[in-house]
Design a protein around this motif. Structure first.
Motif, short mmCIF file in Angstrom:
data_model
loop_
_atom_site.label_atom_id
_atom_site.label_comp_id
_atom_site.label_asym_id
_atom_site.label_seq_id
_atom_site.Cartn_x
_atom_site.Cartn_y
_atom_site.Cartn_z
N ASN A 149 -88.33 -39.25 87.99
CA ASN A 149 -87.10 -39.99 87.66
C ASN A 149 -86.55 -39.61 86.29
OD1 ASN A 149 -86.97 -41.52 90.10
ND2 ASN A 149 -88.62 -42.81 89.31
N ALA A 150 -86.98 -38.49 85.79
CA ALA A 150 -86.51 -38.04 84.47
C ALA A 150 -85.22 -37.24 84.60
CB ALA A 150 -87.58 -37.18 83.80
N LYS A 151 -84.49 -37.17 83.50
CA LYS A 151 -83.37 -36.26 83.39
C LYS A 151 -83.88 -35.01 82.67
CE LYS A 151 -80.07 -40.08 83.26
NZ LYS A 151 -79.10 -40.85 82.45
N TYR A 152 -83.32 -33.88 83.05
CA TYR A 152 -83.86 -32.61 82.56
C TYR A 152 -82.80 -31.80 81.81
CZ TYR A 152 -88.08 -33.40 85.24
OH TYR A 152 -89.26 -33.93 85.70
N ILE A 153 -83.29 -31.03 80.86
CA ILE A 153 -82.46 -30.05 80.15
C ILE A 153 -82.98 -28.69 80.59
CG2 ILE A 153 -81.68 -29.24 77.90
CD1 ILE A 153 -82.67 -31.96 76.77
N VAL A 154 -82.13 -27.90 81.24
CA VAL A 154 -82.58 -26.70 81.92
C VAL A 154 -82.09 -25.45 81.20
CG1 VAL A 154 -82.54 -25.42 84.10
CG2 VAL A 154 -82.60 -27.93 84.12
N PRO A 155 -83.00 -24.61 80.70
CA PRO A 155 -82.58 -23.32 80.13
C PRO A 155 -82.13 -22.37 81.24
CG PRO A 155 -84.81 -23.94 79.43
CD PRO A 155 -84.44 -24.83 80.57
N LEU A 156 -81.24 -21.48 80.91
CA LEU A 156 -80.81 -20.43 81.84
C LEU A 156 -81.30 -19.09 81.29
CD1 LEU A 156 -77.19 -21.64 82.68
CD2 LEU A 156 -79.20 -21.73 84.16
N ASN A 157 -82.58 -18.83 81.48
CA ASN A 157 -83.20 -17.64 80.92
C ASN A 157 -83.91 -16.85 82.02
OD1 ASN A 157 -85.12 -19.56 81.35
ND2 ASN A 157 -86.10 -19.40 79.34
N PHE A 158 -83.17 -16.56 83.08
CA PHE A 158 -83.77 -15.87 84.21
C PHE A 158 -84.28 -14.49 83.80
CE2 PHE A 158 -80.02 -18.18 86.30
CZ PHE A 158 -80.72 -19.37 86.34
N PRO A 159 -85.41 -14.09 84.36
CA PRO A 159 -85.98 -12.79 83.96
C PRO A 159 -85.21 -11.63 84.59
CG PRO A 159 -87.31 -13.78 85.69
CD PRO A 159 -86.28 -14.81 85.31
#
Length: 983
Positions: free
Chosen positions: A292-302
């Motif tokens: 039930n958390a909110k997330y901060i998502v990096p966009l660092n795809f390999p």
């Protein structure tokens, strides 16, 4: 005079910008500019879901006043017609280090670890620094702000990215025209935590993830205790925690497993963290959603791996290949599962790479609406700032982007980024688009010009028939300078001219190779937009299916309990009835339902076990597989840490152990300190979450250690007590005495400070937790038994116990078990007296003896290790087999649940192809709780499937490289394999 007026005007404007609004204005006649600015005829994204066509945005004094289709314009409004343009809210990054410099790790590796804190008046651990306020260290970086604005950002939430408890962040508008007085939107915007130690603090504890976890738990307990006013001294760190406990709490996890661990810590103290994700949440999406958390998502795809060399391609694991393929779909998967998330530039190589990966996430199925929400309304909502930022509702800051069209379209140009009503030009909005294909006739020869690239930075290609010519183009302020050479530079043509709106031609002055001046006119034959549409047709990415776990040999679906009837097996029961020939065993609802002959299991899957052997699953009493950490070496006691916090459910050794017939294992802390950490006792349920592998109502154990390791003979530390074997004894006596006093105070009903470490010691004294002790020489074995008897409890198990044969009678009298190796000896000094008859001699004295592994390779051959005991000491086959099944179950207090074949026990079973003590025996099926977790036939099919998938992914990566996309070099990632003294 004109220059003087300009200077005065500049000074007046500067005074308005850089002074607080309450400063007295006594240096001349002043008036505030209250003019409105109206942006008309634009497509306005008030929010990602509220879109106005041909709308008007009205701003004044840095705020949005009105937005809509029918906005009445004030008389003093400056009107800007944005016909054909779009307006979006500026982006927000809530996990940044903008303007707050991260400390640098000191150079050189010769620092001596410190065991005491370096500060007075603060928390006892230097890595806990909640008193840090980022605003005090904040320094606006105009150059970096420009880069962020050009990426579309208008606001960042920044903090000091160092330490475990990191203090508060500061919310900043990226407005170069203002000062910190108006840029800083919130000087305590959130409170930050992580699992990483400070890079500049020398205090040695914690040295592990489990140590960090324990430290955070103790910190919160201390905070609650301090808040009650029970402390006699002041602690500025705890005061800061208390003062900031109602702020948004943000935790840097960076991994799907750590996401769950962080949430577990928060749940224990009533805290709902906002979690910095790792980008691999799609692999465990159900559990991620359950937080039930909110997330901060990096966009660092390999990037794809360069697998052009077939030998080097072998270095890249299927797990890494899959991650390259699957990671861009992580945002889509989170959105589909209703998980709230925002995007961050954290860990992005550059703003251009961030935007590239954002578009990649969209191409992998993320909707543009969700993408825009993750950059605007969601981060604003997370911070509780929806009324100020993230949208263009009246009253919010005038933070917005002006674009040529869809902001997520590759061909769209970002013209301006307005922050707090101040304009920042990214690309000149008045730049005329000259891109396209043209025919240029000169002196009877027609040259073909193709202008592509970005609107403000176009690229030129010139051809004469099919021959490509050397050419140059510069374009600024709608003026173009073009030059090109004919074959071998024999002729050089130079042109200059101004572009005109709505024109299908380029024209201007031409300098011929002879130096003569002339006029040129290039006529457009094809527009650039049409060409872009042709280039845009890309294949829909093929995404590999996620398995459980998401590595090679993972399951397409998690194993489930089955009703299975084994027919005509030779059953080694491990019970008094011994070995049963031609016997049937029925498994139902995860239990052993019936044992007998001619059983009829209605609806059961029937397995013909004729000529095969059915046994209970092997239990490894001493293992270090399936762990992310093994030692917390920062103190001489780590009773507060728990191996349950660092179970690695993706360790390939789990699968290999299943193939060796192992179904349960005790995952022990290492031997870096006399009092180690608490154990994790697991069933090897390959594909389940770490939490679901741990035994329900698990018996409580802790690892103690004696000998060379704990006194640090093997790694040269000379600053931590103890340094001698006699010092080790004093550690035990000291801790047990302190634990006794702590327990007495707790039971008295008087106020006391909760101490995780002392809680565990008290559990030992009260018989609620059992000790498994790493041991070698007889003197220390005797010592610990005497210490235990002095404090009126018993040691449960001596593990290793390679001199157990010398003190077997005393061990039997004390009531302690022995878990030993079959034939290891002389691998270090204190093992010189070890003999292969150790297990047999201890067994002969009535001691419960188990054979353990302490090694990932030995653990999958424990059936053979048991076989050695038949040779060394003449122990019967049945008794030797018990040493890897029911005996370790007894030592772990699990013998009522597993370890033998008995009706009502857990169906933890192994079907062997041959005599179970034989080197030829193979596990054909391994069951845990009635579900098949290893099947030798399925294993053969998986090997083929893995090869097929690898080839498919390799071909996809080769295509990436051939298409000119960036790649990374292949590299082999070797997982550290732990043993007792791994640090």
């Amino acid at each position: 005079m004109k220059l003087r007026l300009l200077v005065l005007t500049f000074l007046w404007c500067s005074s308005q910008l850089f002074a607080q609004d309450y400063f007295p204005k006594n240096d001349g006649v002043k008036s505030k500019n209250n003019n409105y600015t109206a942006f008309t005829n634009a497509k306005i994204y008030v929010t990602p879901t509220q879109i106005i066509e041909k709308g008007t945005l009205l701003i004044q004094n840095g705020k949005v006043k009105q937005v809509g289709n029918t906005v009445t314009l004030p008389k003093n409004a400056v009107v800007i017609d944005l016909n054909g343009k779009s307006i979006y809210p500026s982006f927000i990054d809530i996990y940044s280090d903008f303007g707050v410099e991260k400390p640098k790790r000191p150079s050189g590796g010769g620092r001596t670890a410190e065991y005491e804190p370096s500060r007075e008046g603060f928390y006892w651990n230097d890595h806990i620094m909640p008193e840090t306020n980022a605003v005090a260290q904040f320094k606006y970086d105009a150059k970096k702000a420009k880069e962020l604005r050009e990426a579309g950002f208008g606001v960042v939430n920044t903090h000091l990215q160092d330490g475990i408890a990191r203090g508060t962040g500061v919310l900043v508008a990226l407005n170069n025209e203002g000062t910190d007085a108006n840029r800083v939107l919130d000087n305590k915007s959130a409170q930050y935590f992580s699992f990483d130690r400070s890079v500049v603090k020398n205090q040695s504890y914690p040295t592990s993830l489990m140590g960090t976890t324990a430290l955070l738990r103790q910190m919160y307990s201390d905070m609650n205790w301090y808040a009650q006013g029970k402390s006699d001294t002041r602690d500025q760190s705890l005061e800061a925690l208390i003062a900031n406990k109602n702020l948004i709490q943000i935790f840097e996890a960076k991994d799907k497993g750590n996401d769950l661990l962080a949430d577990k810590i928060g749940d224990a103290y009533g805290i709902q963290y906002v979690i910095l994700a790792g980008g691999d949440e799609y692999e465990n999406i159900a559990d991620i959603k359950a937080t039930n958390a909110k997330y901060i998502v990096p966009l660092n795809f390999p990037d794809a791996y360069d697998v052009s060399n077939p030998y080097q391609a072998g270095y890249v694991s299927l797990e890494d290949m899959r991650y390259w393929n699957q990671a861009p779909a992580n945002p889509k998967t989170m959105a589909e599962n209703g998980i709230t998330f925002s995007f961050t530039m954290y860990d992005s190589k550059s703003s251009s790479k961030f935007n590239e990966n954002l578009q990649k996430a969209i191409s992998f199925g993320l909707s543009k609406t969700k993408a825009l929400e993750a950059l605007t309304t969601v981060p604003a909502s997370i911070l509780g700032k929806s009324a100020q930022i993230g949208s263009l509702q009246p009253g919010s800051f005038a933070n917005f982007l002006i674009t040529s069209g869809d902001i997520f379209d590759k061909s769209t140009t970002l013209y301006e980024n307005w922050v707090q009503g101040d304009k920042s030009v990214v690309n000149d909005i008045n730049t005329i688009d000259i891109r396209g294909d043209y025919n240029l006739p000169i002196d009877g020869t027609t040259f073909n010009l193709s202008i592509t690239g970005e609107l403000s930075k176009p690229k030129l290609e010139v051809k004469q028939d099919t021959l490509k010519l050397s050419s140059k183009l510069s374009y600024a302020d709608n003026w173009m300078d073009i030059s090109f050479n004919t074959k071998e530079s024999e002729k050089i043509y130079r042109m200059t001219g101004m572009a005109r709106n709505n024109s299908d031609e380029l024209s201007g002055r031409l300098i011929l190779p002879t130096g003569k001046e002339a006029f040129f006119k290039a006529v457009k034959t094809k527009s650039f937009t049409e060409k872009e549409k042709e280039e845009k047709t890309e294949e829909t990415p093929k995404i590999m299916a996620v398995t459980y776990p998401n590595i090679g040999y993972g399951n397409a679906t998690k194993p489930v309990q089955e009703t299975i009837l084994f027919k005509n097996a030779t059953v080694w029961t491990g019970e008094a009835i011994g070995i049963l020939e031609n016997t049937d065993v029925l498994v139902k609802n995860g239990k052993i339902a019936k044992i007998g002959t001619n059983l009829n299991g209605s609806g059961a899957k029937v397995i013909d076990a004729t000529g095969k052997y059915l046994t209970a699953g092997i239990i490894d009493e001493h293992s270090h597989i399936a762990l992310l950490d093994v030692n917390e070496a920062g103190q001489n006691s780590s009773a507060e840490v728990s191996m349950e916090d660092v179970v690695d459910n993706e360790d390939m050794n789990i699968y290999r152990n299943l193939a060796g017939g192992v179904t349960s294992a005790q995952l022990l802390h290492g031997s870096a300190n006399p009092i180690g950490g608490r154990s994790a006792i697991i069933k090897l349920k390959w594909g389940e979450s770490a939490q679901n592998m741990i035994y329900a109502n698990s018996p409580k154990f802790i690892k103690f250690a004696l000998g060379e390791n704990v006194k640090q003979s093997n790694w040269g530390s000379f600053s931590r007590f103890p340094q001698t074997r006699m010092g080790v004894e004093q550690v035990f006596i000291n801790y047990f005495q302190r634990g006794k006093e702590y327990d007495a105070l707790k039971k008295s009903g008087k106020p006391y400070r909760y101490d995780q470490e002392m809680e565990v010691i008290a559990e030992i004294l009260n018989g609620e937790r059992f000790i498994s002790c790493h041991s070698y020489v007889q003197s220390e074995i005797n010592m610990l038994m005497k210490v235990a008897e002095k404090f009126n409890f018993k040691i449960n198990t001596f593990t290793h116990i390679l001199e157990g044969y010398k003190v077997a009678d005393k061990m039997a009298e004390h009531g302690v078990g022995g878990s030993t190796f079959s034939d290891w000896w002389a691998y270090k000094y204190e093992v010189n007296d070890a003999i292969p008859y150790n297990a047999a001699i201890m067994h002969s004295q009535g001691i419960t003896v188990a054979i353990n592994s302490d090694d990932r390779e030995m653990s999958r051959r424990l059936n053979q290790e048991a076989g050695k005991i038949v040779k060394y000491g003449g122990v019967s086959e049945e008794e030797a087999w018990k040493m890897v099944t029911i005996n370790p179950a007894k030592l772990l207090h699990l013998d009522q649940r597993t370890g033998s074949i008995k009706e009502g026990k857990d169906a933890d079973l192994v079907l062997w192809s041959d005599h179970p003590l034989s080197v030829y025996a193979k596990s054909e099926k391994t069951l845990i709780d009635g579900a098949v977790y290893f099947d030798i036939e399925k294993d053969k099919l998986q090997r083929e499937a893995i090869q097929t998938e690898r080839n498919l992914l390799i071909n996809m990566m080769l295509k990436e490289k051939d298409g000119g996309k960036p790649t990374q070099g292949p590299r082999k990632k070797d997982k550290e394999e732990f043993n007792c003294d791994s640090l």
